[in-house]
Design a protein around this motif. Structure first.
Motif, PDB file in Angstrom:
ATOM      1  N   MET A 195       0.850  -1.184   0.000  1.00 35.44           N
ATOM      2  CA  MET A 195       0.000   0.000   0.000  1.00 35.44           C
ATOM      3  C   MET A 195       0.887   1.236   0.000  1.00 35.44           C
ATOM      4  O   MET A 195       1.959   1.244   0.569  1.00 35.44           O
ATOM      5  CB  MET A 195      -0.899  -0.041   1.224  1.00 35.44           C
ATOM      6  N   THR A 196       0.391   2.236  -0.626  1.00 38.49           N
ATOM      7  CA  THR A 196       1.190   3.457  -0.754  1.00 38.49           C
ATOM      8  C   THR A 196       0.929   4.425   0.405  1.00 38.49           C
ATOM      9  O   THR A 196      -0.199   4.581   0.861  1.00 38.49           O
ATOM     10  CB  THR A 196       0.912   4.172  -2.092  1.00 38.49           C
ATOM     11  N   TYR A 197       1.997   5.031   0.845  1.00 38.11           N
ATOM     12  CA  TYR A 197       1.923   6.068   1.863  1.00 38.11           C
ATOM     13  C   TYR A 197       2.545   7.347   1.305  1.00 38.11           C
ATOM     14  O   TYR A 197       3.172   8.108   2.027  1.00 38.11           O
ATOM     15  CB  TYR A 197       2.627   5.621   3.150  1.00 38.11           C
ATOM     16  N   THR A 205      -1.150  10.544  -1.895  1.00 40.92           N
ATOM     17  CA  THR A 205      -2.235   9.693  -1.394  1.00 40.92           C
ATOM     18  C   THR A 205      -2.718  10.185  -0.032  1.00 40.92           C
ATOM     19  O   THR A 205      -3.918  10.317   0.196  1.00 40.92           O
ATOM     20  CB  THR A 205      -1.771   8.226  -1.301  1.00 40.92           C
ATOM     21  N   TYR A 207      -6.126   4.778   8.389  1.00 37.16           N
ATOM     22  CA  TYR A 207      -5.594   4.390   7.083  1.00 37.16           C
ATOM     23  C   TYR A 207      -4.378   3.474   7.254  1.00 37.16           C
ATOM     24  O   TYR A 207      -4.267   2.429   6.604  1.00 37.16           O
ATOM     25  CB  TYR A 207      -5.212   5.644   6.288  1.00 37.16           C
ATOM     26  N   ALA A 255      -5.577   0.030   8.528  1.00 37.60           N
ATOM     27  CA  ALA A 255      -6.274  -0.757   7.505  1.00 37.60           C
ATOM     28  C   ALA A 255      -5.315  -1.290   6.441  1.00 37.60           C
ATOM     29  O   ALA A 255      -5.519  -2.399   5.922  1.00 37.60           O
ATOM     30  CB  ALA A 255      -7.363   0.085   6.846  1.00 37.60           C
ATOM     31  N   ASN A 256      -4.282  -0.536   6.127  1.00 32.66           N
ATOM     32  CA  ASN A 256      -3.395  -0.918   5.032  1.00 32.66           C
ATOM     33  C   ASN A 256      -2.147  -1.678   5.463  1.00 32.66           C
ATOM     34  O   ASN A 256      -1.580  -2.414   4.668  1.00 32.66           O
ATOM     35  CB  ASN A 256      -3.008   0.321   4.229  1.00 32.66           C
ATOM     36  N   THR A 257      -1.735  -1.505   6.697  1.00 29.80           N
ATOM     37  CA  THR A 257      -0.549  -2.204   7.188  1.00 29.80           C
ATOM     38  C   THR A 257      -0.927  -3.464   7.961  1.00 29.80           C
ATOM     39  O   THR A 257      -0.168  -4.417   7.977  1.00 29.80           O
ATOM     40  CB  THR A 257       0.292  -1.253   8.074  1.00 29.80           C
ATOM     41  N   LYS A 258      -2.094  -3.427   8.608  1.00 29.94           N
ATOM     42  CA  LYS A 258      -2.588  -4.524   9.438  1.00 29.94           C
ATOM     43  C   LYS A 258      -1.567  -4.938  10.521  1.00 29.94           C
ATOM     44  O   LYS A 258      -1.189  -6.100  10.619  1.00 29.94           O
ATOM     45  CB  LYS A 258      -2.991  -5.713   8.578  1.00 29.94           C
TER      46      LYS A 258
END
Length: 164
Positions: free
Chosen positions: A1-3, A7, A111, A114-117
């Motif tokens: 996922m992009t950070y 974004t 965010y 949700a994206n790194t879990k």
């Protein structure tokens, strides 16, 4: 996922171009007007600046610009698989934008989560820093422990965490 900052500016609904999130550069710290708490940390810990530079080198690091002025720096890095450390140095004027900042901080944490879990995101707060302590709770972090004599001046700190 992009950070990427592009974004994150979208996700956090930042009012570009006067307000924006950009990649952290060490010289941004030089333009940050520190609050009383962080000025004292700088006194007690002369290498405070490079302390945050090392954090930035290890993970994600950003500079918050509000109304064209550097208002804070923050980031997160992985300690070991699934465990992340968050850090932040707010500017003294950040409290003028408390509501907008808080909403964006919550959006960033959500965010990232949700994206790194991750299994855990954690950070420490000086027990004398009432505003940071209250903010940690408002960001849904739970106080886990008191770290006795942890700070550069020997003050106690609280460990806060969000757990999966």
């Amino acid at each position: 996922m992009t950070y990427s900052t592009r974004t994150l500016n979208d996700v956090l609904k930042i009012n570009y171009p006067d307000d924006k999130l950009i990649d952290f550069k060490l010289h941004h710290y030089e333009h940050l007007e520190l609050n009383k708490f962080d000025l004292k940390n700088l006194e007690d810990f002369p290498d405070y600046r490079s302390h945050f530079a090392s954090f930035a080198e290890q993970g994600l690091a950003y500079t918050i610009i509000i109304s064209g002025k550097i208002s804070g720096v923050f980031g997160v890095f992985e300690l070991w698989p699934g465990v992340y450390e968050f850090w932040m140095v707010p500017g003294k004027d950040l409290k003028k934008n408390t509501i907008a900042f808080h909403r964006r901080a919550l959006a960033f944490f959500d965010y990232f989560w949700a994206n790194t879990k991750p299994n855990r995101i954690q950070f420490t707060v000086c027990s004398l820093n009432f505003h940071a302590d209250r903010w940690a709770k408002r960001c849904y972090f739970k106080r886990e422990a008191v770290l006795k004599k942890y700070g550069p001046d020997g003050s106690d700190y609280f460990m806060y965490a969000r757990i999966s």
